[in-house]
Design an enzyme around this catalytic site. Structure first.
Site, PDB file in Angstrom:
ATOM      1  CG  HIS A  60     -27.192  15.835-100.964  1.00  0.00           C
ATOM      2  ND1 HIS A  60     -28.036  15.385-101.964  1.00  0.00           N
ATOM      3  CD2 HIS A  60     -27.653  17.061-100.619  1.00  0.00           C
ATOM      4  CE1 HIS A  60     -28.972  16.300-102.190  1.00  0.00           C
ATOM      5  NE2 HIS A  60     -28.757  17.323-101.383  1.00  0.00           N
ATOM      6  CD  GLU A  92     -25.353  13.591-104.887  1.00  0.00           C
ATOM      7  OE1 GLU A  92     -25.162  12.676-105.711  1.00  0.00           O
ATOM      8  OE2 GLU A  92     -26.177  13.501-103.956  1.00  0.00           O
ATOM      9  CG  HIS A 213     -32.519   8.196-105.386  1.00  0.00           C
ATOM     10  ND1 HIS A 213     -32.120   9.251-104.584  1.00  0.00           N
ATOM     11  CD2 HIS A 213     -33.621   7.700-104.802  1.00  0.00           C
ATOM     12  CE1 HIS A 213     -32.973   9.395-103.580  1.00  0.00           C
ATOM     13  NE2 HIS A 213     -33.890   8.449-103.686  1.00  0.00           N
TER      14      HIS A 213
END
EC number: 2.6.99.2
Length: 264
Positions: A60, A92, A213
């Site tokens: 990310h 991401e 997450h």
């Protein structure tokens, strides 16, 4: 033809359709960035996790480069292309910031659109529909035209799945913090039921389902047992924290045992 694309079956991997494990290496880069010595190595971390049985690598890259940097994203793409062509590369980020530059240049297997602000501490909410449809539609179409699978980071909201399908995305990544924070409490069953309904709604309109997450060794199996059709989990913070104590190899094997336990 996308030079990075691995067979779709790898994401819902060969072990009887079980969920695939993608390791997010952002926190390895975060530790490295505190000094100028190049350690710990993001590439070596990725290789160790893949050798231990991970099916994917996730990054990310944020605009402020506080985690993985542009060079890391490119180096990992080259490593996977050269040595691990069967492994999925998932990038991401917010497609209205720096994400689409990576998509256009590297064409990873999957891109996960996340509605983070530039200074956001960590991802903490999903896209909102129908409000976000207009700005996402051309970005989804562009990524898919480049041969890249598109997943949208979403809250567990069953009614939103029809909007995602209308938008043309391929998958959703369910934002699992609310589940993780209630795991082991009196609210666990209630919250988990919302994820179950959302996954069912996604599958009903032809979407694939990912999740991520705050998933960890304690809560992963319960989640996968209750939520149908999860093709991939992306795990970073907890997995890298575990690796500090157990090492990459044993940690990845432990997470694979959790996945196996869910399907036993």
């Amino acid at each position: 033809m996308n030079p990075l694309i691995a067979p779709e079956s790898n994401a819902h991997h060969a072990a009887g359709g079980r969920c695939a494990l993608s390791v997010n290496v952002n926190k390895v880069a975060l530790l490295r960035n505190t000094r100028h010595l190049g350690i710990p190595s993001v590439l070596r971390a990725a290789e160790a996790c893949l050798l231990a049985g991970a099916q994917g690598i996730t990054v990310h890259p944020r605009p402020d480069a506080r985690h993985v940097r542009t060079q890391d994203v490119h180096d990992l793409a080259e490593l996977l292309r050269r040595d691990w062509p069967q492994v999925e590369y998932n990038i991401e980020g917010n497609p209205t910031q720096n994400l689409m530059d990576y998509v256009r240049e590297l064409r990873p297997h999957q891109v996960t659109f996340v509605p983070d602000s530039e200074d956001q501490f960590t991802s903490d909410h999903g896209w909102q529909f129908p409000a976000d449809m207009a700005r996402l539609k051309p970005l989804v179409a562009e990524a898919q035209a480049l041969g890249v699978r598109v997943s949208l980071f979403m809250d567990p909201t069953p009614e939103a799945m029809a909007y995602v399908a209308e938008l043309g995305a391929d998958r959703v990544e369910l934002y699992t913090e609310t589940y993780a924070s209630t795991h082991g409490t009196a609210r666990q069953a209630e919250v988990l039921a919302g994820f179950t309904r959302t996954a069912q709604a996604a599958l009903a309109v032809g979407l694939g389902v990912n999740a991520g997450h705050d998933l960890n060794r304690d809560n992963l199996a319960d989640f996968l047992r209750a939520v149908p059709g999860v093709q991939e989990v992306s795990i970073g913070h907890a997995l890298i924290a575990d690796a500090l104590e157990l090492g990459y190899t044993e940690t990845v094997r432990e997470y694979q045992r959790c996945i196996q336990k869910a399907y036993a």
